[in-house]
Design an enzyme around this catalytic site. Structure first.
Site, PDB file in Angstrom:
ATOM      1  N   LYS A 124     -24.310 -22.138 -16.527  1.00 54.64           N
ATOM      2  CA  LYS A 124     -22.890 -22.319 -16.174  1.00 54.64           C
ATOM      3  C   LYS A 124     -22.406 -23.705 -16.602  1.00 54.64           C
ATOM      4  CE  LYS A 124     -21.345 -18.564 -14.175  1.00 54.64           C
ATOM      5  NZ  LYS A 124     -21.430 -17.644 -15.275  1.00 54.64           N
ATOM      6  N   LYS A 137     -23.508  -7.291 -25.570  1.00 55.21           N
ATOM      7  CA  LYS A 137     -23.337  -6.518 -24.353  1.00 55.21           C
ATOM      8  C   LYS A 137     -21.847  -6.192 -24.166  1.00 55.21           C
ATOM      9  CE  LYS A 137     -24.730  -6.980 -19.614  1.00 55.21           C
ATOM     10  NZ  LYS A 137     -25.093  -7.825 -18.538  1.00 55.21           N
ATOM     11  N   LYS A 183     -15.499  -7.246 -21.155  1.00 54.39           N
ATOM     12  CA  LYS A 183     -14.053  -7.371 -21.321  1.00 54.39           C
ATOM     13  C   LYS A 183     -13.685  -8.611 -22.105  1.00 54.39           C
ATOM     14  CE  LYS A 183     -11.255  -5.193 -17.928  1.00 54.39           C
ATOM     15  NZ  LYS A 183     -10.565  -5.268 -16.678  1.00 54.39           N
TER      16      LYS A 183
END
Ligand code: SF4
Length: 329
Positions: free
Chosen positions: A115, A196, A199
């Site tokens: 992250k 993968k 969206k």
């Protein structure tokens, strides 16, 4: 909620309309688990805040995702389905569990480091505590199992460690160590055939898309890159369209594609049209249920509020036990 073979907990971020990757990777499994387990499914909006730049679409995304879950077969009369922030006890448990979690352990986690790489300008405190909030989600509802793929096993192990630390520190056994319910989660590739389905990469096929939109998306799918011309034999084993056929087409059609592709007996256009037809046929009942549910916009919120009420009954009792164990006055 009657006890079946134990309680399952799972959470997912409110990402709006769900796509085939969500369906094959999670929703299908959620639906199946209801048969044997008491299920608690949570839309984790607080987790989403750690990475969101704006919350403008949070409400709509929550509703759209809940609609997809319900249309896919989540049964709210048995299953507790709710929004994380509607049960504020989770934030209190998060705080209490954070006191038994070494900071270094959190900052060493590969997910935290990832992250930091992804959003270097927004390394917020919530990101560090994310796994503790996740542990709180799981243990607040006295969950026995968490369905996860093998790659998420460290998260569950982390939760188990937090539970052990808490129980040891306060000389109690009120928190339950959850077990991992190992689930085979298929990696569903997007229309690009490389990454993968997601969206954010715009390589997805939405469950609630119209038939025409679905056809359009399917026709854009990347096939065997070596097959340049219709007369070239193809290799279904490297083609994402074939992987999808295996899920949504009848076995004899799968065999037919497998054979004909290899001898250039079928073209990619025809093959994709066949898949699009099968996919649309598969999704027709889902889409009809979804349209029906969407006609009563208040219904989905009633389901989520009712779920939160039922979740809170469990949460309040857990927190009563936690207060007592910790010795909070
Ligand atoms: S015919 Fe079908 S399986 Fe073969 S490469 Fe084309 S899309 Fe893929």
């Amino acid at each position: 909620m009657g006890t079946k073979r134990g309680r399952v907990f799972s959470g997912a971020r409110p990402t709006g309309r769900q796509h085939l990757g969500n369906y094959l990777g999670a929703i299908q499994n959620y639906v199946a688990l209801q048969k044997d387990y008491d299920c608690v499914y949570c839309i984790v909006d607080l987790h989403a805040l750690t990475t969101m730049e704006t919350t403008r679409e949070l409400r709509d995304n929550t509703r759209e995702m809940a609609l997809d879950w319900l249309a896919a077969g989540i049964r709210p009369d048995e299953t507790i389905m709710f929004v994380q922030s509607n049960v504020p006890e989770v934030t209190e448990l998060h705080t209490i569990l954070s006191m038994v979690t070494p900071l270094g352990k959190l900052t060493d986690l590969p997910t935290f480091k990832e992250k930091v790489r992804q959003q270097p300008d927004n390394i917020n405190y919530g990101l560090v505590g994310y796994p503790v909030l996740m542990a709180a989600d799981i243990v607040l509802y006295k969950s026995d199992f968490v369905p996860v793929g093998i790659d998420q096993a460290p998260h569950i192990e982390f939760t188990r460690e937090v539970v052990r630390s808490f129980n040891y520190r306060y000389g109690t056994d009120v928190l339950i160590e959850p077990a991992m319910k190992s689930t085979e989660i298929p990696k569903v590739l997007g229309t690009d055939g490389q990454q993968k389905m997601s969206k954010s990469l715009n390589n997805h096929i939405e469950l609630a898309a119209s038939e025409a939109e679905t056809v359009e998306r399917v026709m854009s799918m990347v096939t065997d890159p070596q097959r340049k011309r219709r007369s070239d034999p193809g290799d279904p084993d490297v083609c994402n369209v074939f992987s999808m056929h295996k899920v949504f087409s009848a076995p004899q059609q799968v065999d037919q594609v497998n054979t004909e592709c290899r001898r250039a007996g079928i073209g990619c256009v025809e093959c994709k049209q066949m898949f699009a037809r099968n996919l649309n046929a598969h999704l027709t009942p889902f889409r009809a249920r979804r349209a029906e549910l969407a006609r009563r916009p208040e219904h989905v919120w009633e389901v989520l509020h009712d779920g939160a009420e039922r979740a809170r009954l469990i949460a309040r009792e857990t927190m009563r036990q936690v207060h007592e164990a910790v010795g909070l006055p």
